[in-house]
Design an enzyme around this catalytic site. Structure first.
Site, PDB file in Angstrom:
ATOM      1  N   GLN A   1      -4.211  -1.661   9.876  1.00 52.26           N
ATOM      2  CA  GLN A   1      -4.097  -2.963   9.223  1.00 52.26           C
ATOM      3  C   GLN A   1      -4.731  -4.054  10.085  1.00 52.26           C
ATOM      4  OE1 GLN A   1      -2.959  -3.688   6.100  1.00 52.26           O
ATOM      5  NE2 GLN A   1      -3.671  -5.765   6.499  1.00 52.26           N
TER       6      GLN A   1
ATOM      7  N   LYS B   1       0.828  -1.208   0.000  1.00 48.01           N
ATOM      8  CA  LYS B   1       0.000   0.000   0.000  1.00 48.01           C
ATOM      9  C   LYS B   1       0.859   1.253   0.000  1.00 48.01           C
ATOM     10  CE  LYS B   1      -3.761  -2.498   2.204  1.00 48.01           C
ATOM     11  NZ  LYS B   1      -4.342  -2.987   3.471  1.00 48.01           N
TER      12      LYS B   1
ATOM     13  N   ASP C   1     -10.649   3.836   4.709  1.00 52.95           N
ATOM     14  CA  ASP C   1     -10.792   2.384   4.507  1.00 52.95           C
ATOM     15  C   ASP C   1     -12.223   1.926   4.778  1.00 52.95           C
ATOM     16  OD1 ASP C   1      -9.684  -0.054   3.730  1.00 52.95           O
ATOM     17  OD2 ASP C   1      -9.108  -0.609   5.766  1.00 52.95           O
TER      18      ASP C   1
END
Length: 276
Positions: free
Chosen positions: A93, A49, A116
């Site tokens: 994450q 990413k 996200d």
């Protein structure tokens, strides 16, 4: 359905927009990634990413925390990033470890920086059709379906999986497009029979080759959002090819779209902050 090519074009457009924003306002979009522990797969995902951020003209700020970190310290870290005006998006994450209250950690992300789409507020916005950021993998799936002109209104969509950041929001986004949605999961009885009724199948349960080609309705559109050991998805790809009209490969389908949408939404956040 080729997610790699579509994602590449999305990242190119994001890079152009990021360059324009920087030239007009001096604002450089910034995505902060937070990683708890040293899980090899998570380390790889975060590195990927961050590399894509560089290609899209987005600054990346990485916060690595030890696996022993507790919920309170993680929440404080995320809170500090939420309060930092130089940070436009925050990615925590997953997974963070069983000893951590993951929902509390996700919900510490300011909604305007939840690029996200993992907070409770973002899920509510998706469910009610309100402004906000969508969960990146479900949002990427919708982009793929649109790119291949898949008609959703009135179609029967079966989502196999019920996670808070994939299965559940995928169903909400499909429902918002007037699909008739059925949720299934690993404990669903007669799963093959239900899958066999679907015009669109979204596989997101995390079990290798759970869905067989023979389970599918001829002509079904299949989106495989699973990723399992050995680079295989939740669908038996070779068997599905004999019945599906469209199908995503693993890898090269949903994965690249997830990252591309993450970058795009980070830029959206930066543009909104610059205009405020």
């Amino acid at each position: 359905m080729d997610g790699t090519d579509l994602a590449r074009r999305m990242v190119e457009r994001t890079a152009e927009r990021a360059r324009d924003l920087r030239e007009r306002t001096g604002v450089v979009p910034c995505l902060a990634t937070v990683l708890v522990g040293e899980d090899p797969a998570s380390v790889t995902y975060v590195r990927m990413k961050r590399n894509r951020c560089a290609k899209a003209g987005i600054e990346s700020r990485h916060i690595a925390l030890p696996g022993t970190v507790g919920t309170a310290e993680l929440v404080d870290t995320i809170g500090a990033l939420s309060a930092d005006p130089a940070v436009h998006g925050i990615l925590l994450q997953h997974p963070v470890g069983e000893h951590i209250d993951e929902r509390a950690a996700f919900d510490a992300i300011a909604p305007e920086k939840d690029v996200d789409g993992v907070t409770s507020m973002s899920f509510a916005a998706m469910s009610f059709g309100l402004p906000g950021f969508v969960s990146c993998t479900p949002g990427g799936i919708m982009r793929l379906l649109d790119a291949y002109d898949v008609e959703l209104a009135g179609r029967h969509a079966v989502v196999v999986g019920r996670s808070a950041i994939l299965g559940k929001p995928a169903g909400m986004l499909l429902l918002a497009r007037n699909a008739t949605v059925t949720y299934c999961h690993s404990r669903t009885r007669d799963l093959a029979e239900i899958v066999g009724q679907a015009d669109v199948v979204v596989a997101a349960v995390g079990r290798a080759r759970l869905i067989k080609g023979s389970d599918l309705k001829p002509g079904a559109v299949v989106v495989d959002a699973g990723y399992n050991e050995g680079n295989v998805g939740d669908v038996d790809f070779e068997g599905a090819l004999e019945r599906a009209s469209l199908i995503t490969p693993v890898p090269g389908g949903v994965g690249p779209m997830t990252i591309a949408l993450l970058l795009e939404q980070t830029l959206d956040s930066a543009e909104r902050a610059a205009a405020a």
